[in-house]
Write a protein that holds these residues in place. Structure first.
Motif, PDB file in Angstrom:
ATOM      1  N   LEU A 140     -39.169 -41.022 -97.903  1.00  0.00           N
ATOM      2  CA  LEU A 140     -39.224 -40.573 -99.287  1.00  0.00           C
ATOM      3  C   LEU A 140     -39.354 -39.059 -99.366  1.00  0.00           C
ATOM      4  CD1 LEU A 140     -41.871 -43.149-100.550  1.00  0.00           C
ATOM      5  CD2 LEU A 140     -39.402 -43.318-100.889  1.00  0.00           C
ATOM      6  N   GLU A 141     -38.756 -38.478-100.408  1.00  0.00           N
ATOM      7  CA  GLU A 141     -39.048 -37.089-100.707  1.00  0.00           C
ATOM      8  C   GLU A 141     -40.545 -36.956-100.978  1.00  0.00           C
ATOM      9  OE1 GLU A 141     -36.816 -35.457-103.907  1.00  0.00           O
ATOM     10  OE2 GLU A 141     -34.902 -36.243-103.181  1.00  0.00           O
ATOM     11  N   THR A 142     -41.089 -35.800-100.674  1.00  0.00           N
ATOM     12  CA  THR A 142     -42.529 -35.628-100.850  1.00  0.00           C
ATOM     13  C   THR A 142     -42.963 -35.855-102.294  1.00  0.00           C
ATOM     14  OG1 THR A 142     -42.158 -33.230-101.054  1.00  0.00           O
ATOM     15  CG2 THR A 142     -42.803 -34.074 -98.889  1.00  0.00           C
ATOM     16  N   ARG A 143     -42.113 -35.500-103.252  1.00  0.00           N
ATOM     17  CA  ARG A 143     -42.476 -35.694-104.660  1.00  0.00           C
ATOM     18  C   ARG A 143     -42.614 -37.173-104.998  1.00  0.00           C
ATOM     19  NH1 ARG A 143     -38.286 -32.389-108.129  1.00  0.00           N
ATOM     20  NH2 ARG A 143     -36.857 -33.662-106.874  1.00  0.00           N
ATOM     21  N   ASP A 144     -41.841 -38.014-104.321  1.00  0.00           N
ATOM     22  CA  ASP A 144     -41.953 -39.456-104.531  1.00  0.00           C
ATOM     23  C   ASP A 144     -43.053 -40.052-103.662  1.00  0.00           C
ATOM     24  OD1 ASP A 144     -39.814 -39.467-106.356  1.00  0.00           O
ATOM     25  OD2 ASP A 144     -38.361 -39.540-104.711  1.00  0.00           O
ATOM     26  N   ALA A 145     -43.233 -39.493-102.458  1.00  0.00           N
ATOM     27  CA  ALA A 145     -44.241 -40.029-101.545  1.00  0.00           C
ATOM     28  C   ALA A 145     -45.644 -39.919-102.137  1.00  0.00           C
ATOM     29  CB  ALA A 145     -44.169 -39.300-100.203  1.00  0.00           C
ATOM     30  N   VAL A 146     -45.938 -38.798-102.814  1.00  0.00           N
ATOM     31  CA  VAL A 146     -47.288 -38.634-103.356  1.00  0.00           C
ATOM     32  C   VAL A 146     -47.589 -39.666-104.450  1.00  0.00           C
ATOM     33  CG1 VAL A 146     -47.479 -36.183-102.795  1.00  0.00           C
ATOM     34  CG2 VAL A 146     -46.474 -36.865-104.977  1.00  0.00           C
ATOM     35  N   GLN A 147     -46.537 -40.214-105.060  1.00  0.00           N
ATOM     36  CA  GLN A 147     -46.753 -41.227-106.091  1.00  0.00           C
ATOM     37  C   GLN A 147     -47.179 -42.564-105.490  1.00  0.00           C
ATOM     38  OE1 GLN A 147     -46.612 -40.285-109.313  1.00  0.00           O
ATOM     39  NE2 GLN A 147     -46.147 -38.250-108.496  1.00  0.00           N
ATOM     40  N   ARG A 148     -46.854 -42.802-104.216  1.00  0.00           N
ATOM     41  CA  ARG A 148     -47.181 -44.080-103.580  1.00  0.00           C
ATOM     42  C   ARG A 148     -48.463 -44.023-102.758  1.00  0.00           C
ATOM     43  NH1 ARG A 148     -41.660 -47.261-101.878  1.00  0.00           N
ATOM     44  NH2 ARG A 148     -40.255 -46.301-103.410  1.00  0.00           N
ATOM     45  N   LEU A 149     -48.877 -42.823-102.407  1.00  0.00           N
ATOM     46  CA  LEU A 149     -50.108 -42.669-101.643  1.00  0.00           C
ATOM     47  C   LEU A 149     -51.305 -42.608-102.591  1.00  0.00           C
ATOM     48  CD1 LEU A 149     -48.800 -39.895 -99.237  1.00  0.00           C
ATOM     49  CD2 LEU A 149     -49.453 -42.192 -98.510  1.00  0.00           C
ATOM     50  N   ARG A 150     -52.476 -42.929-102.073  1.00  0.00           N
ATOM     51  CA  ARG A 150     -53.689 -42.651-102.834  1.00  0.00           C
ATOM     52  C   ARG A 150     -53.799 -41.134-103.018  1.00  0.00           C
ATOM     53  NH1 ARG A 150     -57.998 -46.865-100.016  1.00  0.00           N
ATOM     54  NH2 ARG A 150     -57.295 -48.735-101.146  1.00  0.00           N
ATOM     55  N   PRO A 151     -54.497 -40.694-104.072  1.00  0.00           N
ATOM     56  CA  PRO A 151     -54.510 -39.252-104.361  1.00  0.00           C
ATOM     57  C   PRO A 151     -54.870 -38.379-103.174  1.00  0.00           C
ATOM     58  CG  PRO A 151     -55.444 -40.447-106.193  1.00  0.00           C
ATOM     59  CD  PRO A 151     -55.196 -41.471-105.112  1.00  0.00           C
ATOM     60  N   VAL A 152     -55.945 -38.722-102.462  1.00  0.00           N
ATOM     61  CA  VAL A 152     -56.335 -37.869-101.337  1.00  0.00           C
ATOM     62  C   VAL A 152     -55.331 -37.990-100.202  1.00  0.00           C
ATOM     63  CG1 VAL A 152     -57.807 -39.534-100.095  1.00  0.00           C
ATOM     64  CG2 VAL A 152     -58.326 -37.080-100.010  1.00  0.00           C
ATOM     65  N   GLY A 153     -54.719 -39.165-100.035  1.00  0.00           N
ATOM     66  CA  GLY A 153     -53.681 -39.307 -99.013  1.00  0.00           C
ATOM     67  C   GLY A 153     -52.483 -38.425 -99.307  1.00  0.00           C
ATOM     68  N   GLY A 154     -52.125 -38.306-100.582  1.00  0.00           N
ATOM     69  CA  GLY A 154     -51.036 -37.420-100.953  1.00  0.00           C
ATOM     70  C   GLY A 154     -51.366 -35.967-100.699  1.00  0.00           C
ATOM     71  N   GLN A 155     -52.619 -35.577-100.953  1.00  0.00           N
ATOM     72  CA  GLN A 155     -53.029 -34.197-100.708  1.00  0.00           C
ATOM     73  C   GLN A 155     -52.981 -33.865 -99.217  1.00  0.00           C
ATOM     74  OE1 GLN A 155     -56.801 -34.678-102.568  1.00  0.00           O
ATOM     75  NE2 GLN A 155     -56.085 -34.166-104.624  1.00  0.00           N
ATOM     76  N   ILE A 156     -53.427 -34.790 -98.381  1.00  0.00           N
ATOM     77  CA  ILE A 156     -53.401 -34.559 -96.935  1.00  0.00           C
ATOM     78  C   ILE A 156     -51.957 -34.498 -96.439  1.00  0.00           C
ATOM     79  CG2 ILE A 156     -54.065 -35.510 -94.694  1.00  0.00           C
ATOM     80  CD1 ILE A 156     -56.409 -36.902 -96.185  1.00  0.00           C
ATOM     81  N   MET A 157     -51.123 -35.438 -96.896  1.00  0.00           N
ATOM     82  CA  MET A 157     -49.723 -35.458 -96.473  1.00  0.00           C
ATOM     83  C   MET A 157     -49.022 -34.153 -96.824  1.00  0.00           C
ATOM     84  SD  MET A 157     -46.411 -35.822 -97.786  1.00  0.00           S
ATOM     85  CE  MET A 157     -46.637 -36.631 -99.381  1.00  0.00           C
ATOM     86  N   LEU A 158     -49.214 -33.677 -98.069  1.00  0.00           N
ATOM     87  CA  LEU A 158     -48.551 -32.445 -98.482  1.00  0.00           C
ATOM     88  C   LEU A 158     -49.030 -31.252 -97.664  1.00  0.00           C
ATOM     89  CD1 LEU A 158     -48.478 -32.806-102.375  1.00  0.00           C
ATOM     90  CD2 LEU A 158     -46.525 -32.859-100.807  1.00  0.00           C
ATOM     91  N   ALA A 159     -50.335 -31.168 -97.397  1.00  0.00           N
ATOM     92  CA  ALA A 159     -50.857 -30.048 -96.613  1.00  0.00           C
ATOM     93  C   ALA A 159     -50.271 -30.050 -95.212  1.00  0.00           C
ATOM     94  CB  ALA A 159     -52.382 -30.117 -96.554  1.00  0.00           C
TER      95      ALA A 159
END
Length: 373
Positions: A140-159
């Motif tokens: 998934l594109e990161t913009r879509d991936a953060v929608q499927r992860l829990r909020p903190v998981g999305g923050q860690i993934m993006l960092a």
């Protein structure tokens, strides 16, 4: 104290007021120490820089995860990461390039499970999921991936993703937030867009045919140390970096004139010595009002000066300006893929070692004036 030394009669008086420390047993001492529950996860991307997520069967909130798991006793985190990749995806010996992010939870973070001890491309076809644990996977594109992860998981993934994208130091986070200075890519909420047209829109090396009007001009703008300038306009779903350039206007007499104007408006760049690298065919011209077949020109130029950031006339906002090393793979923008094995001439590609730079492509649709999205 007298004269910087203990007076002889005061030492006994001082010790009378010190409470002796209780002697702890070995077990009590161990129980009093800081305990950590350690996990390790991997950022795995495909050729289009999309992030691999897996869908666990055991989560009640239907959220997804990065591949990884809990570090077992006596195991190093990097060993855990390789083991989990093998167990979850069936991928053996996948190289781990760097530690991208280190993250810790506070005891009462909402994304922690109740009772959790705290603190504490060819290979894609080979992925095999353990069905009792994971139901599916997706890139998934990161913009879509953060929608499927829990909020903190999305923050860690993006960092972590941005640490790899920007080739920066390891990101250190607590409760999903940077504990040191926020890197530029995080500060501007930079994402990368997947472009499925890469294999269908070749970069043509010859002159633009007279029958094709040039509707667009973009350029690799090189600063003296060999890096290139990218611009990004943050929006509701983040900022997509792109090369300076845009759509030709009636006041532009040449594509080079368009480039000079757009580079000055978007990034306040002064350019010199623009050279044409090739062009991409746009068969419909829908983004320009249905003008029919046209050419999108690709150029390279030297940056001779950079002015203070100002608002872009088309958006009313100043663009974020980023510097990036020119990638080494022979890919170009807007779906343009040169013929494999044939590098660009060093004369035509300053600062790149003779190969066409590779970056995630910019958006293809924008306002009619700017010609990108």
């Amino acid at each position: 104290m007298a004269g910087g030394r203990f007076a002889p009669g005061h030492l006994g008086e001082l010790t009378q007021h010190v409470t002796p420390r209780a002697v702890l047993s070995t077990g009590q001492h161990a129980a009093s120490r800081h305990a950590v529950w350690v996990g390790a996860a991997a950022i795995i991307t495909d050729e289009a820089s999309r992030v691999l997520l897996v869908h666990p069967t055991y989560r009640k909130d239907d959220s997804w995860l990065l591949p990884g798991g809990v570090v077992e006793p006596g195991e190093h985190p990097h060993v855990t990461c390789r083991r989990e990749i093998t167990e979850e995806l069936g991928l053996v010996d996948l190289p781990l390039s760097a530690v991208l992010a280190v993250h810790s939870f506070s005891p009462h973070h909402p994304d922690l499970q109740p009772g959790t001890p705290c603190p504490g491309p060819d290979q894609v076809e080979a992925i095999r999921l353990p069905r009792e644990e994971l139901s599916e996977f997706a890139f998934l594109e990161t913009r879509d991936a953060v929608q499927r992860l829990r909020p903190v998981g999305g923050q860690i993934m993006l960092a972590a993703y941005r640490a790899r994208l920007g080739n920066t130091a390891t990101a250190h986070l607590a409760d999903g937030r940077h504990i040191l200075d926020v890197p530029a890519l995080d500060r501007h909420d930079v994402h990368v867009r997947y472009r499925p047209l890469w294999d269908s829109s070749p970069l043509n090396r010859g002159p633009v045919p007279e029958r094709l009007p040039v509707q667009q001009a973009w350029a690799w703008c090189f600063v003296p140390d060999g890096r290139v300038v990218l611009v990004a306009d943050p929006g509701p779903r983040g900022a997509l970096p792109m090369l300076p350039g845009g759509t030709m206007e009636t006041t532009d007499t040449t594509p080079e004139g368009t480039l000079h104007r757009e580079a000055a408006e978007e990034a306040q760049l002064t350019l010199a010595d623009p050279v044409r690298l090739g062009w991409v065919l746009n068969e419909t011209g829908e983004v320009y009002g249905g003008v029919g077949p046209n050419a999108r020109l690709r150029l390279a130029a030297r940056v001779t000066a950079i002015g203070p950031a100002t608002a872009d006339p088309a958006t009313g906002r100043p663009f974020a300006r980023l510097l990036a090393p020119p990638p080494r793979q022979p890919l170009s923008w807007d779906g343009a893929r040169p013929e494999r094995g044939k590098p660009c001439s060093p004369r035509r590609q300053p600062g790149s070692g003779g190969t066409c730079p590779r970056l995630a492509p910019p958006p293809s649709r924008k306002s009619r004036r700017r010609g990108c999205g």
